[in-house]
Design a protein around this motif. Structure first.
Motif, PDB file in Angstrom:
ATOM      1  N   ALA A  33      10.832  -3.152  -4.565  1.00 47.99           N
ATOM      2  CA  ALA A  33       9.667  -2.735  -5.338  1.00 47.99           C
ATOM      3  C   ALA A  33       9.384  -1.250  -5.149  1.00 47.99           C
ATOM      4  O   ALA A  33       9.059  -0.542  -6.094  1.00 47.99           O
ATOM      5  N   ARG A  34       9.504  -0.789  -3.898  1.00 43.15           N
ATOM      6  CA  ARG A  34       9.249   0.625  -3.624  1.00 43.15           C
ATOM      7  C   ARG A  34      10.249   1.510  -4.372  1.00 43.15           C
ATOM      8  O   ARG A  34       9.899   2.609  -4.846  1.00 43.15           O
ATOM      9  N   GLU A  35      11.487   1.037  -4.472  1.00 39.56           N
ATOM     10  CA  GLU A  35      12.529   1.812  -5.155  1.00 39.56           C
ATOM     11  C   GLU A  35      12.446   1.703  -6.672  1.00 39.56           C
ATOM     12  O   GLU A  35      12.926   2.577  -7.390  1.00 39.56           O
ATOM     13  N   ALA A  36      11.792   0.648  -7.169  1.00 45.59           N
ATOM     14  CA  ALA A  36      11.795   0.373  -8.607  1.00 45.59           C
ATOM     15  C   ALA A  36      10.787   1.205  -9.391  1.00 45.59           C
ATOM     16  O   ALA A  36      10.993   1.493 -10.575  1.00 45.59           O
ATOM     17  N   VAL A  37       9.675   1.588  -8.748  1.00 45.28           N
ATOM     18  CA  VAL A  37       8.598   2.267  -9.475  1.00 45.28           C
ATOM     19  C   VAL A  37       8.076   3.457  -8.688  1.00 45.28           C
ATOM     20  O   VAL A  37       8.277   3.565  -7.476  1.00 45.28           O
ATOM     21  N   ASN A  38       7.378   4.326  -9.403  1.00 42.56           N
ATOM     22  CA  ASN A  38       6.781   5.514  -8.787  1.00 42.56           C
ATOM     23  C   ASN A  38       5.275   5.393  -8.617  1.00 42.56           C
ATOM     24  O   ASN A  38       4.673   6.184  -7.885  1.00 42.56           O
ATOM     25  N   ILE A  39       4.639   4.451  -9.313  1.00 41.72           N
ATOM     26  CA  ILE A  39       3.199   4.287  -9.170  1.00 41.72           C
ATOM     27  C   ILE A  39       2.885   3.635  -7.816  1.00 41.72           C
ATOM     28  O   ILE A  39       3.764   3.044  -7.189  1.00 41.72           O
ATOM     29  N   PRO A  40       1.639   3.733  -7.354  1.00 43.94           N
ATOM     30  CA  PRO A  40       1.284   3.148  -6.055  1.00 43.94           C
ATOM     31  C   PRO A  40       1.540   1.645  -5.997  1.00 43.94           C
ATOM     32  O   PRO A  40       1.243   0.915  -6.946  1.00 43.94           O
ATOM     33  N   VAL A  41       2.084   1.198  -4.864  1.00 45.37           N
ATOM     34  CA  VAL A  41       2.336  -0.224  -4.624  1.00 45.37           C
ATOM     35  C   VAL A  41       1.584  -0.634  -3.352  1.00 45.37           C
ATOM     36  O   VAL A  41       1.744  -0.026  -2.306  1.00 45.37           O
ATOM     37  N   PHE A  42       0.779  -1.678  -3.495  1.00 43.92           N
ATOM     38  CA  PHE A  42      -0.016  -2.209  -2.376  1.00 43.92           C
ATOM     39  C   PHE A  42       0.387  -3.667  -2.137  1.00 43.92           C
ATOM     40  O   PHE A  42      -0.095  -4.565  -2.828  1.00 43.92           O
ATOM     41  N   PRO A  43       1.252  -3.947  -1.184  1.00 45.22           N
ATOM     42  CA  PRO A  43       1.592  -5.340  -0.877  1.00 45.22           C
ATOM     43  C   PRO A  43       0.413  -6.063  -0.219  1.00 45.22           C
ATOM     44  O   PRO A  43      -0.321  -5.480   0.578  1.00 45.22           O
ATOM     45  N   ILE A  44       0.257  -7.324  -0.545  1.00 46.43           N
ATOM     46  CA  ILE A  44      -0.731  -8.133   0.142  1.00 46.43           C
ATOM     47  C   ILE A  44      -0.174  -8.536   1.507  1.00 46.43           C
ATOM     48  O   ILE A  44       1.012  -8.831   1.635  1.00 46.43           O
ATOM     49  N   VAL A  79      -2.012  -1.243   1.593  1.00 50.01           N
ATOM     50  CA  VAL A  79      -1.870  -2.675   1.806  1.00 50.01           C
ATOM     51  C   VAL A  79      -3.188  -3.355   1.448  1.00 50.01           C
ATOM     52  O   VAL A  79      -4.244  -2.717   1.380  1.00 50.01           O
ATOM     53  N   VAL A  80      -3.100  -4.657   1.247  1.00 49.67           N
ATOM     54  CA  VAL A  80      -4.257  -5.460   0.862  1.00 49.67           C
ATOM     55  C   VAL A  80      -4.436  -6.556   1.908  1.00 49.67           C
ATOM     56  O   VAL A  80      -3.520  -7.352   2.129  1.00 49.67           O
ATOM     57  N   ILE A  81      -5.603  -6.575   2.564  1.00 53.16           N
ATOM     58  CA  ILE A  81      -5.820  -7.513   3.658  1.00 53.16           C
ATOM     59  C   ILE A  81      -7.165  -8.222   3.492  1.00 53.16           C
ATOM     60  O   ILE A  81      -7.994  -7.820   2.672  1.00 53.16           O
ATOM     61  N   GLY A  82      -7.385  -9.252   4.289  1.00 50.90           N
ATOM     62  CA  GLY A  82      -8.669  -9.928   4.302  1.00 50.90           C
ATOM     63  C   GLY A  82      -8.719 -10.929   5.441  1.00 50.90           C
ATOM     64  O   GLY A  82      -7.947 -11.881   5.444  1.00 50.90           O
ATOM     65  N   GLY A  88       1.796   1.481 -18.458  1.00 54.06           N
ATOM     66  CA  GLY A  88       0.726   2.409 -18.117  1.00 54.06           C
ATOM     67  C   GLY A  88      -0.183   1.958 -17.001  1.00 54.06           C
ATOM     68  O   GLY A  88      -1.231   2.581 -16.761  1.00 54.06           O
ATOM     69  N   GLY A  89       0.176   0.879 -16.305  1.00 51.90           N
ATOM     70  CA  GLY A  89      -0.625   0.427 -15.173  1.00 51.90           C
ATOM     71  C   GLY A  89      -0.707   1.484 -14.094  1.00 51.90           C
ATOM     72  O   GLY A  89       0.245   2.247 -13.890  1.00 51.90           O
ATOM     73  N   GLY A  90      -1.832   1.523 -13.395  1.00 52.16           N
ATOM     74  CA  GLY A  90      -2.040   2.586 -12.424  1.00 52.16           C
ATOM     75  C   GLY A  90      -1.693   2.234 -10.997  1.00 52.16           C
ATOM     76  O   GLY A  90      -1.471   3.116 -10.170  1.00 52.16           O
ATOM     77  N   ARG A  91      -1.658   0.939 -10.683  1.00 51.00           N
ATOM     78  CA  ARG A  91      -1.366   0.519  -9.309  1.00 51.00           C
ATOM     79  C   ARG A  91      -0.924  -0.941  -9.334  1.00 51.00           C
ATOM     80  O   ARG A  91      -1.340  -1.715 -10.199  1.00 51.00           O
ATOM     81  N   ILE A  92      -0.068  -1.299  -8.377  1.00 56.55           N
ATOM     82  CA  ILE A  92       0.469  -2.655  -8.287  1.00 56.55           C
ATOM     83  C   ILE A  92      -0.003  -3.319  -7.009  1.00 56.55           C
ATOM     84  O   ILE A  92       0.088  -2.724  -5.926  1.00 56.55           O
ATOM     85  N   GLU A  93      -0.524  -4.538  -7.127  1.00 54.24           N
ATOM     86  CA  GLU A  93      -0.703  -5.392  -5.957  1.00 54.24           C
ATOM     87  C   GLU A  93       0.506  -6.323  -5.925  1.00 54.24           C
ATOM     88  O   GLU A  93       0.689  -7.133  -6.837  1.00 54.24           O
ATOM     89  N   LEU A  94       1.325  -6.188  -4.914  1.00 55.30           N
ATOM     90  CA  LEU A  94       2.591  -6.915  -4.835  1.00 55.30           C
ATOM     91  C   LEU A  94       2.414  -8.191  -4.019  1.00 55.30           C
ATOM     92  O   LEU A  94       2.014  -8.144  -2.852  1.00 55.30           O
ATOM     93  N   CYS A  95       2.707  -9.332  -4.638  1.00 51.15           N
ATOM     94  CA  CYS A  95       2.487 -10.629  -4.006  1.00 51.15           C
ATOM     95  C   CYS A  95       3.655 -11.571  -4.257  1.00 51.15           C
ATOM     96  O   CYS A  95       4.381 -11.448  -5.243  1.00 51.15           O
ATOM     97  N   THR A 128       2.478 -12.566   1.422  1.00 57.67           N
ATOM     98  CA  THR A 128       3.328 -11.402   1.652  1.00 57.67           C
ATOM     99  C   THR A 128       4.750 -11.641   1.162  1.00 57.67           C
ATOM    100  O   THR A 128       5.332 -12.695   1.412  1.00 57.67           O
ATOM    101  N   VAL A 129       5.296 -10.664   0.477  1.00 60.25           N
ATOM    102  CA  VAL A 129       6.668 -10.766  -0.018  1.00 60.25           C
ATOM    103  C   VAL A 129       7.654 -10.479   1.102  1.00 60.25           C
ATOM    104  O   VAL A 129       7.284  -9.992   2.174  1.00 60.25           O
ATOM    105  N   SER A 130       8.931 -10.735   0.839  1.00 55.22           N
ATOM    106  CA  SER A 130       9.984 -10.514   1.822  1.00 55.22           C
ATOM    107  C   SER A 130      10.268  -9.026   2.017  1.00 55.22           C
ATOM    108  O   SER A 130       9.876  -8.180   1.200  1.00 55.22           O
TER     109      SER A 130
END
Length: 238
Positions: free
Chosen positions: A45-56, A89-92, A20-27, A36-38
């Motif tokens: 990851a994009r193909e595996a789930v339908n919920i929002p995915v935000f890669p770092i 995406v997640v940046i800083g 039931g998670g609402g969003r993924i930070e992918l690391c 950052t992942v490969s």
């Protein structure tokens, strides 16, 4: 209310969605706080789930002062995430004086469009949080992931409350660090916020039948505890 969770592998992505998670930070690289992942991981990851995915978007661990080569890599990774169809995406990025690197942050936000951009816990290393808040808003980020400049969100609660007041609904404040089912309701009531960030982390033992006893390297991996995810969501929405 939205619970964002960290995923370090594909199985974690699936567990987060199922729980039931609402969003993924992918690391990648949890030991260094996430990098950052490969390309292959991004696509899977994009193909595996339908919920929002935000890669770092973080080319290395350590500080958030990036040289020109590292910044070029970050630009390329943002473009790639957009092309793959990520939701954000997640940046800083900071300068050497602990201020938000506004010019390069704004450029990454521009490159990311129409994806959302979260400014991550680099924010907890700024010299002047309220000034940094205004800078991040001006750069066009949608949210700030922060513990209030403390080791955990609970310890940083007074600062989080101050940031929420100063933000005045112009940007989402996303509390993170040390958030579990036992304290998430307390944070929700104290801040009035609607989004929270947790790792719900657990350690997965290696499935290797043979282990070299001469090696001290640990073969464990990090994954998500789906029961903790469900418990967080239940407590958050109580």
């Amino acid at each position: 209310m939205v619970l964002e969770l960290i995923a370090f592998n594909i199985e974690s992505c699936r567990l987060i969605e199922q729980a039931g998670g609402g969003r993924i930070e992918l690391c990648a690289n949890p030991v260094e706080g996430g990098t950052t992942v490969s390309y292959g991981m991004l696509k899977a990851a994009r193909e595996a789930v339908n919920i929002p995915v935000f890669p770092i978007i973080r080319p290395r661990g350590g500080d958030f002062l990036y040289n020109s080569e590292e910044y070029t890599i970050m630009q390329q990774d943002v473009r790639l995430c957009r092309e793959i169809g990520m939701d954000g995406v997640v940046i800083g990025l900071l300068d050497r004086f602990g201020k938000v690197d506004k010019a390069r942050t704004a450029r990454l936000v521009e490159l990311a469009y129409p994806m959302e951009v979260t400014f991550h816990r680099a924010f907890d290393h700024v010299s002047e949080p309220l000034a940094a808040l205004e800078d991040v808003i001006q750069c066009g980020c949608v949210r700030i992931l922060t513990s209030g400049g403390a080791d955990t969100a609970l310890q940083g609660l007074p600062s989080l409350q101050q940031l929420v007041g100063s933000a005045d609904d112009r940007i989402i404040i996303l509390p993170g660090s040390g958030i579990r089912s036992g304290n998430i309701r307390q944070l929700a009531e104290a801040t009035g916020l609607q989004e929270f960030h947790s790792s719900a982390r657990t350690i997965l033992k290696s499935g290797m039948a043979y282990v070299n006893g001469n090696m001290t390297e640990r073969l464990e991996t990090y994954t998500v505890d789906p029961e903790e995810v469900r418990a967080c969501i239940k407590a958050m929405n109580r």
